[in-house]
Scaffold this motif. Sequence first.
Motif, PDB file in Angstrom:
ATOM      1  N   ASN A  24       0.683  -1.265   0.116  1.00 41.09           N
ATOM      2  CA  ASN A  24       0.022  -0.021  -0.055  1.00 41.09           C
ATOM      3  C   ASN A  24       0.755   1.244   0.008  1.00 41.09           C
ATOM      4  OD1 ASN A  24      -2.406  -1.399  -0.065  1.00 41.09           O
ATOM      5  ND2 ASN A  24      -2.558  -1.372   2.193  1.00 41.09           N
ATOM      6  N   GLU A  33       2.323   1.966  -3.339  1.00 40.38           N
ATOM      7  CA  GLU A  33       1.493   2.464  -4.326  1.00 40.38           C
ATOM      8  C   GLU A  33       1.292   4.064  -4.181  1.00 40.38           C
ATOM      9  OE1 GLU A  33      -1.817  -0.247  -3.841  1.00 40.38           O
ATOM     10  OE2 GLU A  33      -0.995  -1.681  -5.117  1.00 40.38           O
ATOM     11  N   LYS A  34       1.173   4.389  -2.794  1.00 36.75           N
ATOM     12  CA  LYS A  34       0.963   5.795  -2.319  1.00 36.75           C
ATOM     13  C   LYS A  34       2.338   6.722  -3.153  1.00 36.75           C
ATOM     14  CE  LYS A  34      -1.372   5.218   1.800  1.00 36.75           C
ATOM     15  NZ  LYS A  34      -1.353   5.338   3.411  1.00 36.75           N
TER      16      LYS A  34
END
Length: 100
Positions: A66, A69-70
């Motif tokens: 996650n 991806e950020k």
Amino acid sequence: MEYAIRAEEDKAVVDLKGDLMFTDHPTVTSMLNELARRAVPQWHFNLAELRTIDSAGIGMMLIAKNESEKASAQLQLHEPNDAVRKVLDLTRIGDMIPIV
């Protein structure tokens, strides 16, 4: 768990060593913050020297996904040993994070 981050062209290679367990959450958080600051398009986690990973460690891999991806980076897991690979396969983490 111990880690070292090294730069290679357009990627950050993170060498993980030891055991990735529940108690490593603060260490993983620091590692992910450092990776995000580097602003590179690829994060490669070298698992060759990671002896074991527990369910919390798997959760931290998902957090890493996650966070990558950020940061607009692609996360890959590299060279897990047989014991770590077995846990990765059982949890089907490879369906979410490429294992090379």
